[in-house]
Design a protein around this motif. Structure first.
Motif, PDB file in Angstrom:
ATOM      1  N   VAL A1327     -43.277 -16.113 -40.051  1.00  0.00           N
ATOM      2  CA  VAL A1327     -43.042 -15.676 -41.430  1.00  0.00           C
ATOM      3  C   VAL A1327     -42.153 -14.439 -41.437  1.00  0.00           C
ATOM      4  N   GLY A1328     -42.450 -13.520 -40.520  1.00  0.00           N
ATOM      5  CA  GLY A1328     -41.611 -12.328 -40.423  1.00  0.00           C
ATOM      6  C   GLY A1328     -40.179 -12.666 -40.079  1.00  0.00           C
ATOM      7  N   TYR A1329     -39.999 -13.644 -39.196  1.00  0.00           N
ATOM      8  CA  TYR A1329     -38.641 -14.050 -38.827  1.00  0.00           C
ATOM      9  C   TYR A1329     -37.916 -14.653 -40.032  1.00  0.00           C
ATOM     10  N   MET A1330     -38.615 -15.474 -40.814  1.00  0.00           N
ATOM     11  CA  MET A1330     -37.985 -16.105 -41.979  1.00  0.00           C
ATOM     12  C   MET A1330     -37.608 -15.067 -43.027  1.00  0.00           C
ATOM     13  N   PRO A1341     -44.182 -20.018 -53.953  1.00  0.00           N
ATOM     14  CA  PRO A1341     -43.514 -19.385 -55.096  1.00  0.00           C
ATOM     15  C   PRO A1341     -43.473 -17.871 -54.935  1.00  0.00           C
ATOM     16  N   VAL A1342     -42.386 -17.280 -55.408  1.00  0.00           N
ATOM     17  CA  VAL A1342     -42.200 -15.834 -55.271  1.00  0.00           C
ATOM     18  C   VAL A1342     -43.242 -15.113 -56.125  1.00  0.00           C
ATOM     19  N   GLY A1343     -43.868 -14.087 -55.578  1.00  0.00           N
ATOM     20  CA  GLY A1343     -44.814 -13.311 -56.358  1.00  0.00           C
ATOM     21  C   GLY A1343     -45.996 -12.857 -55.547  1.00  0.00           C
ATOM     22  N   ALA A1344     -47.017 -12.438 -56.239  1.00  0.00           N
ATOM     23  CA  ALA A1344     -48.156 -11.780 -55.618  1.00  0.00           C
ATOM     24  C   ALA A1344     -49.014 -12.673 -54.735  1.00  0.00           C
ATOM     25  N   PRO A1345     -49.271 -13.957 -55.110  1.00  0.00           N
ATOM     26  CA  PRO A1345     -50.238 -14.737 -54.326  1.00  0.00           C
ATOM     27  C   PRO A1345     -49.883 -14.822 -52.847  1.00  0.00           C
ATOM     28  N   ARG A1346     -48.628 -15.134 -52.529  1.00  0.00           N
ATOM     29  CA  ARG A1346     -48.260 -15.250 -51.127  1.00  0.00           C
ATOM     30  C   ARG A1346     -48.337 -13.897 -50.421  1.00  0.00           C
ATOM     31  N   SER A1347     -47.882 -12.857 -51.092  1.00  0.00           N
ATOM     32  CA  SER A1347     -47.909 -11.531 -50.486  1.00  0.00           C
ATOM     33  C   SER A1347     -49.336 -11.071 -50.235  1.00  0.00           C
ATOM     34  N   ARG A1348     -50.225 -11.331 -51.172  1.00  0.00           N
ATOM     35  CA  ARG A1348     -51.626 -10.952 -50.977  1.00  0.00           C
ATOM     36  C   ARG A1348     -52.245 -11.722 -49.826  1.00  0.00           C
ATOM     37  N   ARG A1352     -53.991 -10.033 -46.516  1.00  0.00           N
ATOM     38  CA  ARG A1352     -55.368 -10.251 -46.048  1.00  0.00           C
ATOM     39  C   ARG A1352     -55.432 -10.312 -44.528  1.00  0.00           C
ATOM     40  N   GLN A1353     -54.339 -10.791 -43.917  1.00  0.00           N
ATOM     41  CA  GLN A1353     -54.380 -10.934 -42.462  1.00  0.00           C
ATOM     42  C   GLN A1353     -54.452  -9.588 -41.743  1.00  0.00           C
ATOM     43  N   ILE A1354     -54.168  -8.489 -42.447  1.00  0.00           N
ATOM     44  CA  ILE A1354     -54.260  -7.161 -41.816  1.00  0.00           C
ATOM     45  C   ILE A1354     -55.707  -6.866 -41.446  1.00  0.00           C
ATOM     46  N   GLY A1355     -56.616  -7.438 -42.180  1.00  0.00           N
ATOM     47  CA  GLY A1355     -58.030  -7.202 -41.903  1.00  0.00           C
ATOM     48  C   GLY A1355     -58.623  -8.161 -40.904  1.00  0.00           C
ATOM     49  N   ASP A1356     -57.805  -8.988 -40.247  1.00  0.00           N
ATOM     50  CA  ASP A1356     -58.324  -9.962 -39.287  1.00  0.00           C
ATOM     51  C   ASP A1356     -58.917  -9.234 -38.089  1.00  0.00           C
ATOM     52  N   ARG A1357     -59.936  -9.812 -37.489  1.00  0.00           N
ATOM     53  CA  ARG A1357     -60.587  -9.182 -36.345  1.00  0.00           C
ATOM     54  C   ARG A1357     -59.750  -9.281 -35.079  1.00  0.00           C
ATOM     55  N   ASP A1358     -58.779 -10.182 -35.074  1.00  0.00           N
ATOM     56  CA  ASP A1358     -57.921 -10.353 -33.909  1.00  0.00           C
ATOM     57  C   ASP A1358     -56.778  -9.347 -33.995  1.00  0.00           C
ATOM     58  N   VAL A1361     -53.232 -10.809 -34.455  1.00  0.00           N
ATOM     59  CA  VAL A1361     -52.984 -11.259 -35.824  1.00  0.00           C
ATOM     60  C   VAL A1361     -52.671 -10.064 -36.712  1.00  0.00           C
ATOM     61  N   ARG A1362     -53.414  -8.968 -36.570  1.00  0.00           N
ATOM     62  CA  ARG A1362     -53.185  -7.788 -37.420  1.00  0.00           C
ATOM     63  C   ARG A1362     -51.779  -7.234 -37.208  1.00  0.00           C
ATOM     64  N   LYS A1363     -51.364  -7.164 -35.923  1.00  0.00           N
ATOM     65  CA  LYS A1363     -50.033  -6.643 -35.631  1.00  0.00           C
ATOM     66  C   LYS A1363     -48.945  -7.552 -36.224  1.00  0.00           C
ATOM     67  N   ALA A1364     -49.120  -8.865 -36.092  1.00  0.00           N
ATOM     68  CA  ALA A1364     -48.128  -9.803 -36.628  1.00  0.00           C
ATOM     69  C   ALA A1364     -48.048  -9.710 -38.141  1.00  0.00           C
ATOM     70  N   ALA A1365     -49.202  -9.532 -38.796  1.00  0.00           N
ATOM     71  CA  ALA A1365     -49.214  -9.419 -40.249  1.00  0.00           C
ATOM     72  C   ALA A1365     -48.502  -8.144 -40.691  1.00  0.00           C
ATOM     73  N   LEU A1366     -48.772  -7.032 -39.997  1.00  0.00           N
ATOM     74  CA  LEU A1366     -48.097  -5.780 -40.340  1.00  0.00           C
ATOM     75  C   LEU A1366     -46.591  -5.896 -40.139  1.00  0.00           C
ATOM     76  N   SER A1367     -46.190  -6.582 -39.054  1.00  0.00           N
ATOM     77  CA  SER A1367     -44.765  -6.754 -38.793  1.00  0.00           C
ATOM     78  C   SER A1367     -44.094  -7.544 -39.915  1.00  0.00           C
ATOM     79  N   ALA A1368     -44.755  -8.599 -40.400  1.00  0.00           N
ATOM     80  CA  ALA A1368     -44.193  -9.396 -41.489  1.00  0.00           C
ATOM     81  C   ALA A1368     -44.087  -8.577 -42.757  1.00  0.00           C
ATOM     82  N   LEU A1369     -45.124  -7.742 -43.042  1.00  0.00           N
ATOM     83  CA  LEU A1369     -45.087  -6.941 -44.260  1.00  0.00           C
ATOM     84  C   LEU A1369     -44.024  -5.851 -44.166  1.00  0.00           C
ATOM     85  N   VAL A1370     -43.805  -5.356 -42.959  1.00  0.00           N
ATOM     86  CA  VAL A1370     -42.755  -4.354 -42.780  1.00  0.00           C
ATOM     87  C   VAL A1370     -41.395  -4.953 -43.118  1.00  0.00           C
TER      88      VAL A1370
END
Length: 1389
Positions: A1327-1330, A1341-1348, A1352-1358, A1361-1370
């Motif tokens: 996702v980050g690459y795309m 669709p563009v907007g809040a649902p996909r971003s939210r 959520r993946q930032i709170g993953d116990r793995d 996964v948390r690092k990958a989610a932060l990278s995508a949000l960055v």
């Protein structure tokens, strides 16, 4: 100049695709020469297959002409021509058929005719008809002209006329004159082939056009249409026509093959119409109204519909026909009755064979109404009867028609005979079997002496027509001795009779089979007196007549005995003394009554010497003298033995009548139980039975034996009867015997019971399971003993009869014997001897109404009533009213319990009817076939059981009537097709010759089932292919498969080729002598399981199916000898075919998936049905068979070989890879579920190469391809091996070039739902690459649902996964800035 000649250095294939038209011209010329010198299966043809459509659509006129020539040579010689014919024909219609150059147009037409010749005529017609809708009138006119030329060349049996005729009005109204002229030419050509049948379809044209066409018809009336070009499958016909010569008119009448055109039924060119929906809502109220005007109004509405729509769509016409029948039977207004007759005729003629369920019931009502004197009523009834006959048969109508011939009313007899004459006009010798001739001719001969001249003429007409159909030698024995005037009149009508069908069987019969057939016909029709009296031993090899001798005479015994009883009066003792005075002195007569046994013995010896070897003796007088006290009750066993011997000699040598038997029978029965003289008494009884008949003696024997108290006499009587049934054959009426057997079974003496059970065992040999039904009410313990006896004799065959009624020495009995040769009922099945109950009066309208009641409880009670009626009657006559139709309707009852009970009752009805099931098979069996589609397995199994019961009583040929099976397959559910095809696969293998037209009607449904989405349906259909092929032949089935769509044809032909090696070698014609011997059973009475009757010997023998040749033991598997060569042939084909083939089937597969005709590629783990579907699709696409074997092999090494082969195709024939991309992607998803990493890695590398080439070619991945592949590719992102994950990422990089990243984003986001942390992390990195490469627009669709969801993946116990989610949000924040916080809300807080 260098640019102009540079193309000469290129290969022919490259020249054909060059930009310069001169280069293409040179390429087309070289390709033409190349194609002419190649073998049919040369691989070069496959290489050029994808280019042929470009040949014919060349933009340069000169090059196009040469391209058409090359395409013509290609289509004529290439084995892959059929595969590319669709694209080629479409290109010809679009670009070449209306070209400016005349030579180009002519070559375009020639190319189309060549496509027709290679069996793709339906495709050509379809594309040309599509051309009718072109805006360019030149194209429309050219398409019409090409279609006219194809019709002129190949005839109406190749091209389908119905679609053309529909388009005639529109074409004749076209604004372009040339189009109208071409359409006129098409109509004239249609008229040359189908005659006046076309006139009904041009009646709606303008009067001027109609008159012009009529003039053209008149000018072409003398021209005989004849096929001038032939399909590849018609080369035998072509050679025959060329050898026959151009104008052999006499030969047309003698040749009965397909070369002669058949008359076209105008109804075949019409579309069926459902008039039930168009009937007035109050129709049934009107036809049942009290006022005749209202009834007439309802009937007029129906008459108007049947007149307007002469061809009707099959449906439930039961209520309509029932109302018409009621009016015909009971209405008193002659106008209404006549109108009902016309309506019934319209419905019957419109439904044709689909009227069969109602035919027999209507014929009975019509025959009864023939008594009406009004001419308009009788005319309407004649019309109705004639319209009904094609939907039924003479055998089914036999009871009603024979009743009409025996009716007291002369009008009924006359009209029935005339109707029979009209029916005979449509019969062949195979239809008018001896059984039918015997039944009808016997009654018609009686009418020759009727006092009414109309009746006599009608009977003569019917007999004369039958005479012309079957021939003089066959019918003469049944006509018997009629005076010369009557015979001359029959011959006169025979000469006038006009037979409506072609009788060709006798002319086509081989000479080797003609001689035995001729001899057999003479014997069955009635032998001459000399031949009848000639011993069987005098004819070497004549085993069948020898076996028939006994029972045939026995069967004619009752009328002979009656004649003798009537001619010989009973005499007194004084008259007896006078008659024997010249033979025996008074002293001897006195000595017979002497008290000294030795004196009686000497006197008896004298009498014995006197009667020995003499036939001219007063039998009754001698027996009366011998019976004087002590007579045949003598206390001395020596005297009694001699007296029994005298009786035996008199019975064997003299004219022994019923009067004579009355004198001695009682005494003979009394001594049956005597230990010393019982044998002599039994021998004398047997001789008397041979002199009279076994039935006569049996009735007296049982009555006298059971009137006595001695159990020994009863035991001996039963044992004697059992023994003599084996010697005489079984032609007795079972009911009287069964009544006495029941008494014996209830006897206190065990010896009597055992003798009764033994007698039942002997009867079981002849009656089979029918006998068991008569004892169902006995106690279970007794039934066990009876069943044990039946089981003991189950494997025995009835012995050949050795005794029977001997020929009477005087002329009085000779006539009976000669007549017995033809009409004797010796060959009647045992079921016909069973007494039957007429339940017609118990099947009331109230009972039928209860069966159709809305309340299920009422319907259940009605079913129980029917079951009780059948249980009480056990065996019933064919007169069951409309019970069959009512039960059939309940077989698909909404209440499953009632449905199961109805199916069971239908089975009981079949058992009760016995052989008379044939008359009701078209009424009941459709209901049972419908029940096969039920979801409840118990109902389907019960239906199969009931179908088996009906089949036992009839034959498989009766089931193939009126497209009954085809209709069930057409309207049934997958369960119906599964069960019915499985049932047919078993039953058809052992069936005799079946009607091919009925089986051909089932073929489209069989082919559809072979591609069904349900595995069980496909499996059952596959099992049924070989039985169908046994009856239709491979060629017929292959021709029918040629009409399918290309994808379907490939799959179906694969199934046909798979079963073809299992066909038996071409069987020689069955010898008629063997066929005759096969049908002979002892006593002339056949067991219940034997369905073939003596009449079937008159028909042409069918080649036996492979499993029929060996009755028991080891049966050789058909086709086993040819299996190795067949396998070798398949290997050769695999070597010649390419790995993947270029085709246009992907579009069809996509459409099938959209329309849910096949399974959507969506599963958690692969199921067998998905794998089978993929195999079928690959087979249809022409994937190399060796490659498919490797692809679906259990060994992973074979998978690697398959991947290597596919990788090679990427370099050599990428167009084929692109055409089959969806299949390759689906196959790789299956490999993703394998555990071998080598296969997965090599497969991913191959996909990476393919995707790179696709991106270079600017290919766009289809939605169906993406949905079948990307979800499973995402699963591999979570693979534990880094190599595999890296390969998947590489594929994603190429995937974005051929499929929108925004759609890939949706699949990747769905991958976040996985429990596999590695997969979630890889998805987030993707996702980050795309987002980095394509921007936030990929987040659809563009907007809040996909971003939210990302947040959520930032709170993953793995942690990964948390690092990958932060990278995508960055990456997202880099593009959107602080706006990202609004999109994710407080998830980051």
């Amino acid at each position: 100049m260098e640019e102009d000649t540079e193309y000469l250095k290129l290969s022919t294939e490259d020249q054909c695709q060059h930009k310069l038209w001169k280069a293409r011209l040179k390429g087309y010329e070289d390709a033409t020469q190349l194609f002419q010198g190649l073998n049919e299966k040369a691989p070069e043809f496959s290489r050029y297959a994808g280019l042929i459509k470009k040949f014919v659509a060349d933009s340069n006129a000169v090059a196009q002409e040469k391209g058409l020539e090359a395409a013509l040579v290609f289509m004529e010689n290439a084995h892959v021509a059929g595969r590319v014919s669709g694209d080629v024909v479409a290109a010809v219609v679009q670009k070449a058929i209306a070209a400016p150059k005349t030579s180009t147009r002519e070559k375009a037409r020639e190319l189309l005719l060549m496509v027709v010749e290679i069996e793709k005529y339906e495709l050509v017609q379809e594309e040309l008809v599509k051309g009718f809708s072109q805006k360019n009138p030149k194209v429309v006119a050219a398409c019409i002209g090409a279609l006219t030329l194809a019709l002129q060349s190949f005839g109406h049996k190749i091209l389908s006329l119905k679609p053309l005729i529909k388009l005639i009005p529109g074409l004749m109204e076209h604004k372009d004159k040339n189009v109208r002229e071409e359409a006129k030419g098409l109509i004239v050509e249609l008229h040359r082939w189908i005659g006046d049948a076309i006139k009904a379809h041009i009646a709606s044209l303008k009067p001027v056009q109609v008159s012009e066409l009529e003039a053209e018809f008149a000018r072409s009336s003398g021209q005989k249409a004849q096929q001038t070009r032939y399909l590849r499958s018609q080369q035998d016909l072509r050679a025959k026509m060329e050898a026959q010569g151009p104008a052999d008119e006499d030969g047309d009448d003698d040749d009965g093959d397909e070369a002669e055109d058949e008359a076209i039924d105008p109804l075949d060119l019409l579309e069926p119409v459902n008039i039930l929906a168009q009937l007035p809502k109050e129709f049934h109220e009107l036809v049942e109204a009290k006022k005749w005007q209202e009834r007439k109004q309802g009937l007029e509405a129906l008459r108007e519909l049947t007149t307007k729509h002469p061809k009707l769509e099959p449906g439930d016409y039961g209520d309509v026909v029932k109302a018409l029948k009621k009016i015909i039977s009971k209405d008193t207004n002659v106008m209404v009755v006549a109108l009902a007759g016309h309506c019934l005729a319209g419905v019957a003629s419109g439904l044709k064979k689909h009227f069969a369920p109602y035919a027999v019931a209507c014929i009975g009502a019509i025959v009864e109404k023939f008594k009406e004197k009004k001419t308009n009523v009788v005319t309407a009834l004649r019309e109705a009867a004639d319209a009904i006959y094609p939907a039924t048969s003479l055998e089914a109508m036999q009871e009603d028609l024979l009743g009409g011939l025996n009716n007291k009313n002369p009008s009924v007899k006359s009209e029935t005979a005339s109707f029979l004459a009209r029916c005979f006009c449509y019969c062949t010798p195979a239809i008018l079997t001896k059984k039918l001739l015997k039944a009808y001719v016997t009654e018609l001969v009686k009418l020759l002496s009727d006092s009414d001249p109309t009746v006599r003429d009608g009977a003569s007409d019917a007999l004369g027509t039958a005479w012309k159909v079957v021939g003089e030698k066959v019918i003469t024995p049944f006509i018997g001795d009629v005076d010369s005037l009557k015979l001359a009149k029959i011959k006169e009508f025979s000469e006038k009779a006009e037979i409506k069908v072609r009788i060709v069987a006798p002319k086509s019969r081989p000479a080797s089979a003609a001689a035995p057939a001729k001899a057999k016909v003479v014997r069955s029709g009635g032998a001459t007196a000399a031949a009848a009296k000639k011993p069987a031993a005098a004819r070497p090899g004549a085993k069948k007549p020898a076996a028939k001798k006994g029972p045939s005479k026995t069967a004619s015994a009752p009328p002979a005995a009656a004649a003798q009883e009537g001619t010989e009066p009973e005499i007194s003792d004084e008259e007896a003394d006078q008659l024997v005075a010249d033979l025996i002195s008074e002293d001897v007569i006195k000595q017979l009554a002497d008290s000294n046994w030795k004196t009686r013995l000497l006197a008896t010896e004298t009498v014995q010497q006197t009667v020995s070897g003499r036939s001219d003796l007063p039998t009754q007088a001698l027996l009366r003298v011998m019976s004087r006290k002590p007579g045949l009750k003598d206390n001395n066993f020596q005297v009694l033995k001699l007296k029994f011997n005298v009786v035996l000699q008199l019975a064997e040598n003299t004219k022994f009548t019923r009067r004579s038997a009355d004198v001695c029978l009682s005494d003979l029965v009394d001594k049956l139980g005597d230990a010393k003289t019982g044998g002599g008494a039994a021998a004398a009884l047997s001789a008397v039975a041979e002199a009279l008949s076994l039935e006569t003696v049996t009735s007296e024997l049982l009555q006298l034996a059971f009137a006595q108290k001695s159990p020994k006499v009863q035991e001996s009587a039963l044992s004697w009867l059992a023994q003599n049934i084996r010697e005489f054959g079984f032609t007795l009426k079972p009911k009287p015997i069964v009544n006495y057997v029941r008494k014996a079974l209830a006897h206190t003496n065990p010896a009597v019971r055992n003798a009764a059970i033994s007698l039942l065992g002997t009867m079981y040999l002849y009656m089979g399971a029918t006998l068991r039904v008569l004892f169902e009410d006995e106690k279970s313990a007794l039934l066990q003993q009876i069943d044990a006896e039946f089981q003991r004799v189950a494997d025995e065959q009835p012995p050949a009869p050795t005794r029977g009624l001997r020929a009477a020495p005087d002329a009085g009995g000779g006539g009976d014997e000669e007549g017995g040769g033809g009409p004797a009922p010796a060959d009647a099945p045992a079921e016909d001897l069973v007494p039957r109950t007429d339940i017609g009066d118990r099947v009331t309208s109230a009972l039928l109404a209860e069966l159709a009641d809305k309340n299920w409880k009422v319907r259940n009670e009605a079913l129980q009533k029917v079951a009780e009626i059948l249980r009480e009657a056990k065996f019933v006559t064919p007169n069951i009213g409309e019970l069959g139709a009512a039960l059939a309707a309940r077989c698909v009852d909404s209440n499953k319990n009632l449905s199961a009970e109805s199916v069971r009752v239908c089975g009981c009805l079949g058992t009760a009817l016995g052989p008379h099931c044939r008359a009701h098979i078209r009424t009941v069996v459709p209901g049972l076939l419908s029940a096969l589609g039920d979801n409840k397995p118990n109902i389907r199994q019960a239906s199969l059981t009931s179908l088996g019961t009906w089949l036992e009583q009839t034959s498989m040929r009766d089931f193939c009537d009126g497209e009954m099976l085809a209709e069930a397959l057409r309207t049934g559910t997958p369960n119906t097709r599964t069960e019915l095809f499985a049932w047919l696969a078993v039953q058809m293998k052992d069936a005799g010759q079946l009607p091919k037209d009925e089986l051909m009607a089932c073929l489209p449904h069989l082919y559809t089932a072979l591609e069904d989405r349900t595995a069980e349906v496909r499996r059952a259909a596959g099992d049924a292919v070989l039985p169908f092929m046994l009856h239709l032949g491979y060629d017929s089935m292959a021709r029918a498969a040629g009409k399918l769509k290309p994808a379907s044809k490939t799959s179906v032909m694969a199934s046909l080729d798979k079963e073809r090696p299992n066909l038996p070698a071409k069987a020689p014609p069955k010898p008629r002598a063997a066929a005759a011997a096969k049908t002979v059973r002892s006593g002339g009475a056949l067991r219940a399981g034997l369905s073939q009757s003596q009449d079937s010997l008159d028909e042409e023998p069918a080649a036996p199916p492979p499993t029929k040749a060996v009755r028991g033991g080891k049966a050789a598997r058909p086709g086993s000898k040819t299996r190795a060569p067949a396998r070798a042939g398949k290997d050769d084909d695999a070597d010649l075919s390419p790995t993947l083939q270029v085709n246009n089937l992907k579009r069809q597969r996509v459409q099938d998936e959209v329309k849910l005709k096949c399974l959507k590629w969506n599963f958690s783990t692969p199921r067998p049905e998905f794998i089978e579907q993929l195999k079928d699709q690959m087979t249809n696409a022409g994937v190399n068979k060796a490659l498919m074997t490797q692809m679906f092999h259990a060994d992973f090494k074979q998978h690697i070989k398959a991947i290597d082969s596919l990788a090679g195709c990427t370099d050599t024939s990428f167009e084929a890879v692109s055409a089959n991309l969806d299949l390759l992607l689906k196959w790789m998803t299956l490999r993703f579920f394998d555990t071998n990493p080598t296969v997965i890695i090599k497969g991913l590398e191959m996909l990476h190469q393919i995707f790179m080439r696709l991106a270079d070619d600017e290919y766009r991945l289809l939605e169906q391809e993406a949905s079948a592949f990307i979800p499973y590719l995402i699963v591999k992102l979570g693979d534990p091996k880094d190599t595999i994950r890296a390969s998947v990422r590489n594929i994603f990089r190429e995937l974005y070039k051929i499929y929108p990243a925004s759609k890939v984003f949706l699949y990747v986001m769905d991958g976040l739902k996985s429990k596999n942390g590695r997969q979630r992390a890889e998805c987030l990195e993707e996702v980050g690459y795309m987002i980095e490469k394509c921007g936030m627009g990929v987040c659809q669709p563009v907007g809040a649902p996909r971003s939210r969801r990302l947040a959520r993946q930032i709170g993953d116990r793995d942690n990964t996964v948390r690092k990958a989610a932060l990278s995508a949000l960055v990456q997202a924040h880099y593009l959107t800035g602080d706006k990202l916080y609004k999109l994710v809300g407080n998830k980051l807080l």
